[in-house]
Design a protein around this motif. Sequence first.
Motif, PDB file in Angstrom:
ATOM      1  N   LEU A 169       0.819  -1.212   0.000  1.00  0.00           N
ATOM      2  CA  LEU A 169       0.000   0.000   0.000  1.00  0.00           C
ATOM      3  C   LEU A 169       0.852   1.259   0.000  1.00  0.00           C
ATOM      4  CD1 LEU A 169      -2.919   0.887  -0.071  1.00  0.00           C
ATOM      5  CD2 LEU A 169      -2.951   0.857   2.428  1.00  0.00           C
ATOM      6  N   GLU A 170       1.992   1.222   0.670  1.00  0.00           N
ATOM      7  CA  GLU A 170       2.882   2.376   0.674  1.00  0.00           C
ATOM      8  C   GLU A 170       3.445   2.627  -0.728  1.00  0.00           C
ATOM      9  OE1 GLU A 170       6.301   2.583   3.603  1.00  0.00           O
ATOM     10  OE2 GLU A 170       4.889   4.072   4.362  1.00  0.00           O
ATOM     11  N   LEU A 171       3.708   1.564  -1.462  1.00  0.00           N
ATOM     12  CA  LEU A 171       4.179   1.716  -2.839  1.00  0.00           C
ATOM     13  C   LEU A 171       3.060   2.216  -3.743  1.00  0.00           C
ATOM     14  CD1 LEU A 171       6.422  -1.466  -3.121  1.00  0.00           C
ATOM     15  CD2 LEU A 171       7.177   0.925  -3.047  1.00  0.00           C
ATOM     16  N   VAL A 172       1.841   1.774  -3.484  1.00  0.00           N
ATOM     17  CA  VAL A 172       0.690   2.307  -4.215  1.00  0.00           C
ATOM     18  C   VAL A 172       0.582   3.814  -3.976  1.00  0.00           C
ATOM     19  CG1 VAL A 172      -1.837   2.344  -4.343  1.00  0.00           C
ATOM     20  CG2 VAL A 172      -0.636   0.158  -4.226  1.00  0.00           C
ATOM     21  N   ASP A 207     -11.550   1.163  -3.772  1.00  0.00           N
ATOM     22  CA  ASP A 207     -10.422   1.163  -4.690  1.00  0.00           C
ATOM     23  C   ASP A 207      -9.131   1.564  -3.989  1.00  0.00           C
ATOM     24  OD1 ASP A 207     -10.355   4.059  -4.621  1.00  0.00           O
ATOM     25  OD2 ASP A 207     -12.063   4.033  -5.970  1.00  0.00           O
ATOM     26  N   ARG A 208      -8.046   1.558  -4.757  1.00  0.00           N
ATOM     27  CA  ARG A 208      -6.708   1.772  -4.211  1.00  0.00           C
ATOM     28  C   ARG A 208      -6.548   3.141  -3.566  1.00  0.00           C
ATOM     29  NH1 ARG A 208      -2.639  -0.980  -8.142  1.00  0.00           N
ATOM     30  NH2 ARG A 208      -1.571   1.011  -8.043  1.00  0.00           N
ATOM     31  N   THR A 209      -7.055   4.179  -4.231  1.00  0.00           N
ATOM     32  CA  THR A 209      -6.855   5.520  -3.692  1.00  0.00           C
ATOM     33  C   THR A 209      -7.581   5.694  -2.364  1.00  0.00           C
ATOM     34  OG1 THR A 209      -8.639   6.258  -5.159  1.00  0.00           O
ATOM     35  CG2 THR A 209      -6.393   6.684  -5.860  1.00  0.00           C
ATOM     36  N   GLN A 210      -8.771   5.116  -2.251  1.00  0.00           N
ATOM     37  CA  GLN A 210      -9.482   5.191  -0.975  1.00  0.00           C
ATOM     38  C   GLN A 210      -8.728   4.428   0.113  1.00  0.00           C
ATOM     39  OE1 GLN A 210     -13.508   3.878  -1.585  1.00  0.00           O
ATOM     40  NE2 GLN A 210     -14.043   5.620  -2.871  1.00  0.00           N
ATOM     41  N   ALA A 211      -8.116   3.318  -0.262  1.00  0.00           N
ATOM     42  CA  ALA A 211      -7.318   2.551   0.704  1.00  0.00           C
ATOM     43  C   ALA A 211      -6.125   3.374   1.189  1.00  0.00           C
ATOM     44  CB  ALA A 211      -6.841   1.250   0.066  1.00  0.00           C
ATOM     45  N   VAL A 212      -5.473   4.084   0.260  1.00  0.00           N
ATOM     46  CA  VAL A 212      -4.327   4.923   0.620  1.00  0.00           C
ATOM     47  C   VAL A 212      -4.748   6.015   1.588  1.00  0.00           C
ATOM     48  CG1 VAL A 212      -2.723   6.651  -0.278  1.00  0.00           C
ATOM     49  CG2 VAL A 212      -2.960   4.451  -1.448  1.00  0.00           C
ATOM     50  N   VAL A 213      -5.842   6.713   1.264  1.00  0.00           N
ATOM     51  CA  VAL A 213      -6.326   7.783   2.130  1.00  0.00           C
ATOM     52  C   VAL A 213      -6.680   7.237   3.514  1.00  0.00           C
ATOM     53  CG1 VAL A 213      -8.191   9.443   2.498  1.00  0.00           C
ATOM     54  CG2 VAL A 213      -7.125   9.253   0.254  1.00  0.00           C
ATOM     55  N   TYR A 214      -7.369   6.097   3.539  1.00  0.00           N
ATOM     56  CA  TYR A 214      -7.767   5.459   4.800  1.00  0.00           C
ATOM     57  C   TYR A 214      -6.533   5.162   5.662  1.00  0.00           C
ATOM     58  CZ  TYR A 214     -10.390   2.144   7.780  1.00  0.00           C
ATOM     59  OH  TYR A 214     -10.981   1.493   8.833  1.00  0.00           O
ATOM     60  N   ALA A 215      -5.516   4.565   5.047  1.00  0.00           N
ATOM     61  CA  ALA A 215      -4.318   4.189   5.792  1.00  0.00           C
ATOM     62  C   ALA A 215      -3.520   5.406   6.245  1.00  0.00           C
ATOM     63  CB  ALA A 215      -3.439   3.268   4.943  1.00  0.00           C
ATOM     64  N   MET A 216      -3.472   6.448   5.393  1.00  0.00           N
ATOM     65  CA  MET A 216      -2.741   7.657   5.768  1.00  0.00           C
ATOM     66  C   MET A 216      -3.427   8.379   6.919  1.00  0.00           C
ATOM     67  SD  MET A 216      -1.424   9.274   2.175  1.00  0.00           S
ATOM     68  CE  MET A 216       0.038   8.620   1.378  1.00  0.00           C
ATOM     69  N   ARG A 217      -4.744   8.363   6.920  1.00  0.00           N
ATOM     70  CA  ARG A 217      -5.479   9.022   8.006  1.00  0.00           C
ATOM     71  C   ARG A 217      -5.103   8.418   9.352  1.00  0.00           C
ATOM     72  NH1 ARG A 217     -11.382  11.156   6.748  1.00  0.00           N
ATOM     73  NH2 ARG A 217     -11.144  11.546   8.944  1.00  0.00           N
ATOM     74  N   ARG A 218      -4.821   7.136   9.354  1.00  0.00           N
ATOM     75  CA  ARG A 218      -4.534   6.436  10.603  1.00  0.00           C
ATOM     76  C   ARG A 218      -3.039   6.307  10.879  1.00  0.00           C
ATOM     77  NH1 ARG A 218      -9.134   5.917   8.609  1.00  0.00           N
ATOM     78  NH2 ARG A 218     -10.958   5.357   9.861  1.00  0.00           N
ATOM     79  N   GLY A 219      -2.235   6.908  10.023  1.00  0.00           N
ATOM     80  CA  GLY A 219      -0.802   6.911  10.252  1.00  0.00           C
ATOM     81  C   GLY A 219      -0.125   5.582   9.997  1.00  0.00           C
ATOM     82  N   TRP A 220      -0.782   4.671   9.249  1.00  0.00           N
ATOM     83  CA  TRP A 220      -0.200   3.353   8.984  1.00  0.00           C
ATOM     84  C   TRP A 220       0.889   3.419   7.931  1.00  0.00           C
ATOM     85  CZ3 TRP A 220      -5.610   0.686   8.186  1.00  0.00           C
ATOM     86  CH2 TRP A 220      -6.265   0.658   9.423  1.00  0.00           C
TER      87      TRP A 220
END
Length: 229
Positions: A169-172, A207-220
């Motif tokens: 996900l970080e690479l995405v 989708d991928r972009t929503q996953a990225v935003v979700y993970a960034m919001r939580r500091g993952w």
Amino acid sequence: MSVTTLIIVHTVSLFRDGLRLALSATPDFKVVGEAGNGQQAIQMVDQVDPDLVLMDIDLPGVHGLEVARAIKRSHPHVAVILFGPVNDGSAVVKAIRAGVSAFVPPSIEFPDLLATLRQVRRGEYPINDLVLSSPEVAATVLAVFRQMVGDDDTQTVFSPLSARELEVLELVAAGRTNREIATQLDISNQTVKNHISSILRKLAVNDRTQAVVYAMRRGWIKVVLPNGS
């Protein structure tokens, strides 16, 4: 060659006519509908279930970003490409959060638009390339993500994702394609797809972009831009 179906959404009928005519000479794309406003676009997606929606951001009635959100909620498999001001970092952030695959300027040349459509059809997200290639846009996007990560209400220590899934996900988030991720992690392209499917399922996003935003919001995960920010 499989044919990709798409809908054109724009207030100017002459623009739609020109784009439909240009695409008619391209055997791998087929225009299956047109709409002049956001409400018509939502109804038409419900009716014909296209692969792609090519849409102007500035629509009367329901704004293009709201239309994109509505489409991705009810038809998560439909990719949305927006015509809009690519130098507007705020608009790009909103497009990312709406699940848009690509954000292109209205003045784009047809060969470049066609290349973007083909990228999206392959499951790529050219909107990531836009962010990383424009320092001004990237700065705005990064500022928003940092604000989101700093929000105590959205922080959580626990991540349901495995270490490998977070790595993918970080690479995405850095704008890598599936093929590039596979090469960097020394795994197969299918394994990358499997990881991404697992990520979407675990996070309950479309989708991928929503996953990225979700993970960034939580500091993952964090995004590393070319300047090292």
